[in-house]
Design a protein around this motif. Structure first.
Motif, PDB file in Angstrom:
ATOM      1  N   GLN A 132       9.969  34.587   1.365  1.00 30.08           N
ATOM      2  CA  GLN A 132       8.617  34.227   1.775  1.00 30.08           C
ATOM      3  C   GLN A 132       8.141  32.910   1.170  1.00 30.08           C
ATOM      4  O   GLN A 132       7.072  32.429   1.506  1.00 30.08           O
ATOM      5  CB  GLN A 132       7.654  35.352   1.385  1.00 30.08           C
ATOM      6  CG  GLN A 132       7.857  36.627   2.186  1.00 30.08           C
ATOM      7  CD  GLN A 132       6.950  37.757   1.728  1.00 30.08           C
ATOM      8  OE1 GLN A 132       6.268  37.630   0.731  1.00 30.08           O
ATOM      9  NE2 GLN A 132       6.967  38.834   2.463  1.00 30.08           N
ATOM     10  N   GLU A 133       8.955  32.322   0.287  1.00 30.80           N
ATOM     11  CA  GLU A 133       8.561  31.062  -0.318  1.00 30.80           C
ATOM     12  C   GLU A 133       8.467  29.945   0.709  1.00 30.80           C
ATOM     13  O   GLU A 133       7.699  29.019   0.562  1.00 30.80           O
ATOM     14  CB  GLU A 133       9.549  30.670  -1.426  1.00 30.80           C
ATOM     15  CG  GLU A 133       9.386  31.486  -2.701  1.00 30.80           C
ATOM     16  CD  GLU A 133      10.405  31.080  -3.751  1.00 30.80           C
ATOM     17  OE1 GLU A 133      11.280  30.237  -3.435  1.00 30.80           O
ATOM     18  OE2 GLU A 133      10.355  31.607  -4.862  1.00 30.80           O
ATOM     19  N   ILE A 134       9.302  30.025   1.743  1.00 33.44           N
ATOM     20  CA  ILE A 134       9.313  29.002   2.779  1.00 33.44           C
ATOM     21  C   ILE A 134       8.465  29.457   3.959  1.00 33.44           C
ATOM     22  O   ILE A 134       8.616  30.573   4.454  1.00 33.44           O
ATOM     23  CB  ILE A 134      10.744  28.717   3.261  1.00 33.44           C
ATOM     24  CG1 ILE A 134      11.651  28.347   2.082  1.00 33.44           C
ATOM     25  CG2 ILE A 134      10.749  27.597   4.292  1.00 33.44           C
ATOM     26  CD1 ILE A 134      11.249  27.111   1.336  1.00 33.44           C
ATOM     27  N   TYR A 135       7.576  28.589   4.385  1.00 33.89           N
ATOM     28  CA  TYR A 135       6.731  28.865   5.546  1.00 33.89           C
ATOM     29  C   TYR A 135       7.404  28.297   6.791  1.00 33.89           C
ATOM     30  O   TYR A 135       7.871  27.158   6.803  1.00 33.89           O
ATOM     31  CB  TYR A 135       5.355  28.226   5.342  1.00 33.89           C
ATOM     32  CG  TYR A 135       4.563  28.028   6.609  1.00 33.89           C
ATOM     33  CD1 TYR A 135       3.996  29.110   7.285  1.00 33.89           C
ATOM     34  CD2 TYR A 135       4.371  26.746   7.135  1.00 33.89           C
ATOM     35  CE1 TYR A 135       3.272  28.915   8.455  1.00 33.89           C
ATOM     36  CE2 TYR A 135       3.651  26.548   8.292  1.00 33.89           C
ATOM     37  CZ  TYR A 135       3.103  27.626   8.953  1.00 33.89           C
ATOM     38  OH  TYR A 135       2.392  27.441  10.112  1.00 33.89           O
ATOM     39  N   PHE A 136       7.451  29.100   7.859  1.00 35.35           N
ATOM     40  CA  PHE A 136       8.033  28.677   9.119  1.00 35.35           C
ATOM     41  C   PHE A 136       6.937  28.664  10.184  1.00 35.35           C
ATOM     42  O   PHE A 136       6.388  29.716  10.525  1.00 35.35           O
ATOM     43  CB  PHE A 136       9.170  29.618   9.531  1.00 35.35           C
ATOM     44  CG  PHE A 136      10.305  29.621   8.558  1.00 35.35           C
ATOM     45  CD1 PHE A 136      11.307  28.673   8.633  1.00 35.35           C
ATOM     46  CD2 PHE A 136      10.356  30.569   7.538  1.00 35.35           C
ATOM     47  CE1 PHE A 136      12.354  28.662   7.726  1.00 35.35           C
ATOM     48  CE2 PHE A 136      11.398  30.573   6.624  1.00 35.35           C
ATOM     49  CZ  PHE A 136      12.396  29.612   6.712  1.00 35.35           C
ATOM     50  N   PRO A 137       6.590  27.498  10.691  1.00 36.30           N
ATOM     51  CA  PRO A 137       5.477  27.394  11.639  1.00 36.30           C
ATOM     52  C   PRO A 137       5.757  28.077  12.967  1.00 36.30           C
ATOM     53  O   PRO A 137       6.868  27.993  13.504  1.00 36.30           O
ATOM     54  CB  PRO A 137       5.300  25.881  11.818  1.00 36.30           C
ATOM     55  CG  PRO A 137       6.648  25.323  11.501  1.00 36.30           C
ATOM     56  CD  PRO A 137       7.215  26.192  10.428  1.00 36.30           C
ATOM     57  N   ALA A 138       4.738  28.748  13.473  1.00 36.02           N
ATOM     58  CA  ALA A 138       4.838  29.354  14.798  1.00 36.02           C
ATOM     59  C   ALA A 138       4.754  28.262  15.858  1.00 36.02           C
ATOM     60  O   ALA A 138       4.474  27.098  15.567  1.00 36.02           O
ATOM     61  CB  ALA A 138       3.707  30.365  14.984  1.00 36.02           C
ATOM     62  N   SER A 139       4.996  28.621  17.092  1.00 37.89           N
ATOM     63  CA  SER A 139       4.938  27.660  18.187  1.00 37.89           C
ATOM     64  C   SER A 139       3.534  27.060  18.304  1.00 37.89           C
ATOM     65  O   SER A 139       2.542  27.790  18.330  1.00 37.89           O
ATOM     66  CB  SER A 139       5.316  28.347  19.498  1.00 37.89           C
ATOM     67  OG  SER A 139       5.258  27.448  20.568  1.00 37.89           O
ATOM     68  N   GLY A 140       3.456  25.743  18.344  1.00 37.17           N
ATOM     69  CA  GLY A 140       2.187  25.056  18.541  1.00 37.17           C
ATOM     70  C   GLY A 140       1.244  25.075  17.351  1.00 37.17           C
ATOM     71  O   GLY A 140       0.089  24.701  17.474  1.00 37.17           O
ATOM     72  N   ALA A 141       1.739  25.503  16.199  1.00 36.52           N
ATOM     73  CA  ALA A 141       0.862  25.597  15.023  1.00 36.52           C
ATOM     74  C   ALA A 141       1.597  25.073  13.800  1.00 36.52           C
ATOM     75  O   ALA A 141       2.826  25.078  13.745  1.00 36.52           O
ATOM     76  CB  ALA A 141       0.436  27.042  14.794  1.00 36.52           C
ATOM     77  N   TRP A 142       0.806  24.626  12.812  1.00 36.22           N
ATOM     78  CA  TRP A 142       1.405  24.218  11.548  1.00 36.22           C
ATOM     79  C   TRP A 142       0.362  24.348  10.444  1.00 36.22           C
ATOM     80  O   TRP A 142      -0.670  23.686  10.477  1.00 36.22           O
ATOM     81  CB  TRP A 142       1.923  22.776  11.586  1.00 36.22           C
ATOM     82  CG  TRP A 142       3.149  22.642  10.734  1.00 36.22           C
ATOM     83  CD1 TRP A 142       3.285  22.977   9.426  1.00 36.22           C
ATOM     84  CD2 TRP A 142       4.435  22.187  11.173  1.00 36.22           C
ATOM     85  NE1 TRP A 142       4.572  22.770   8.997  1.00 36.22           N
ATOM     86  CE2 TRP A 142       5.299  22.278  10.049  1.00 36.22           C
ATOM     87  CE3 TRP A 142       4.935  21.703  12.378  1.00 36.22           C
ATOM     88  CZ2 TRP A 142       6.639  21.898  10.107  1.00 36.22           C
ATOM     89  CZ3 TRP A 142       6.258  21.327  12.431  1.00 36.22           C
ATOM     90  CH2 TRP A 142       7.101  21.426  11.311  1.00 36.22           C
ATOM     91  N   GLN A 143       0.609  25.218   9.504  1.00 36.27           N
ATOM     92  CA  GLN A 143      -0.339  25.427   8.415  1.00 36.27           C
ATOM     93  C   GLN A 143      -0.250  24.260   7.432  1.00 36.27           C
ATOM     94  O   GLN A 143       0.828  23.854   7.032  1.00 36.27           O
ATOM     95  CB  GLN A 143      -0.055  26.744   7.690  1.00 36.27           C
ATOM     96  CG  GLN A 143      -1.141  27.146   6.710  1.00 36.27           C
ATOM     97  CD  GLN A 143      -0.933  28.559   6.181  1.00 36.27           C
ATOM     98  OE1 GLN A 143      -0.287  29.381   6.824  1.00 36.27           O
ATOM     99  NE2 GLN A 143      -1.467  28.837   5.008  1.00 36.27           N
ATOM    100  N   GLU A 144      -1.427  23.758   7.054  1.00 37.43           N
ATOM    101  CA  GLU A 144      -1.484  22.623   6.143  1.00 37.43           C
ATOM    102  C   GLU A 144      -1.917  23.062   4.746  1.00 37.43           C
ATOM    103  O   GLU A 144      -2.658  24.034   4.587  1.00 37.43           O
ATOM    104  CB  GLU A 144      -2.462  21.565   6.671  1.00 37.43           C
ATOM    105  CG  GLU A 144      -2.052  20.995   8.024  1.00 37.43           C
ATOM    106  CD  GLU A 144      -2.954  19.861   8.486  1.00 37.43           C
ATOM    107  OE1 GLU A 144      -3.498  19.135   7.613  1.00 37.43           O
ATOM    108  OE2 GLU A 144      -3.135  19.696   9.709  1.00 37.43           O
TER     109      GLU A 144
END
Length: 380
Positions: free
Chosen positions: A24-36
């Protein structure tokens, strides 16, 4: 005995949660989204690097057709054979643990990416090996491609590994382009270049788009379907890339397989074509490699092959399977970790991967001579 069982259970539980937290340390962005996230949350500050990238835009024309013709004007018979597109301005993203911690420019704009395409191409070769369509990269390619592409005493020795590392010295013509006419030496002329002595495959590195296109054609023969389709199904869709990227070949790079007319794609934009893609999708691709081929728990490319792809080749310590390496050598960036690897393309397009610090850096239309200074600003 009961105490021992409880101890074992406790150790297994701890191991499970440790692995789960690690995943869970790595975040994987969903389609069309990116957490900043703020870079400051990691005690980082990329302000100087971002301003530097914006202030050092690639100096040649935004009309990339003109930039290409000017850049390769010394090559005999060079012409535009594939599509081109007027470029945008400087753009980029920096990821930390998968989170977006810095961005600049229009990161959704689709642009040409030139030789960054080569790292996408080599990825399809990794997939072919993973799927046992290729048994071993040490195999001669003539065992897989039945036409005359690899006929002859010299070309028949060429292996997949030679093509991936750009040290095959393949000799011939493909799609109307000759190997010797691609980035010829400054000295000599056409007769000298055409009649040169051939180097033993595996002994001499030469950056050469015709030979890269030979690899693309050979992989097309192995998959028996368009390489963009392979990349889409096996990589780009699973990493939630957008639907806007395109991978082109040339107007004359068509062949027939199983009764279907299929375009063989190019490994760059040297004569037009290649990968047209936005900055966000480049970042997703970089994140996959930063996480050793694993995307949110799914292993898309084996970790072993990722590691193999970024090992130095014998004739060039700064080059692997179409990834540039920051290892000891003439192309090393000073004051930057030696384990970093990157894709690089004409006009200042880069995907930079740092697995140790869990960073992915994308920069577009940065003056190429300024990239080392830009990267140093990120780390210093």
């Amino acid at each position: 005995m009961q105490v021992v069982k409880r101890s074992i259970f406790k150790l297994l539980l701890i191991s499970f949660f440790t692995l789960n937290i690690s995943a869970q340390e790595i975040y994987f962005p969903a389609s069309g989204a990116w957490q900043e996230k703020e870079a400051a949350a990691y005690n980082l500050d990329f302000t100087d690097a971002v301003e530097f990238a914006k202030a050092n835009e690639y100096s040649e024309s935004k009309d990339l057709r003109q930039a290409i013709l000017k850049g390769f004007q010394h090559e005999p018979y060079h012409e535009i054979l594939g599509p081109t597109k007027r470029r945008g301005g400087p753009a980029g993203m920096i990821l930390k643990d998968g989170y977006l911690v810095a961005k600049w420019g229009d990161i959704k704009r689709v642009d040409m990416t030139f030789s960054v395409t080569k790292s996408f191409l080599s990825t399809t070769a990794l997939l072919a090996l993973d799927k046992n369509l290729i048994a071993d990269f040490e195999d001669p390619v003539i065992n897989y491609v039945w036409d005359d592409t690899f006929e002859g005493e010299h070309n028949s020795k060429i292996t997949w590994k030679h093509l991936l590392q750009q040290n095959s010295d393949w000799s011939g013509e493909l799609w109307g382009s000759y190997d010797w006419a691609d980035r010829p030496p400054k000295e000599g002329g056409i007769d000298d270049w055409r009649n040169r002595n051939l180097n033993e495959p595996g002994t001499h590195f030469k950056y050469n788009d015709v030979r890269v296109n030979v690899l693309a054609y050979s992989l097309l023969n192995v998959f028996r379907k368009p390489l963009p389709s392979v990349l889409k199904e096996e990589i780009m869709d699973p990493i939630n890339a957008s639907s806007t990227w395109r991978w082109f070949g040339y107007e004359n790079s068509w062949t027939t397989i199983d009764g279907f007319k299929i375009q063989s794609v190019s490994g760059g934009g040297h004569s037009g074509g290649g990968m047209f893609i936005n900055t966000e999708d480049m970042a997703r691709f970089g994140l996959l490699f930063m996480n050793n081929g694993n995307w949110d728990g799914k292993q898309l490319i084996s970790e072993k092959l990722i590691e193999e792809a970024v090992q130095p080749s014998i004739p060039n310590e700064n080059y692997g399977y179409m990834w540039w390496l920051n290892a000891d050598g003439p192309r090393q960036w000073e004051k930057v970790d030696k384990d970093i690897f990157y894709a690089a393309g004409f006009g200042g397009n880069f995907i930079i991967v740092d697995r140790k610090e869990k960073l992915v850096i994308i920069t577009r239309w940065l003056e190429p001579s300024k990239v080392e200074e830009f990267v140093q600003k990120i780390y210093n």
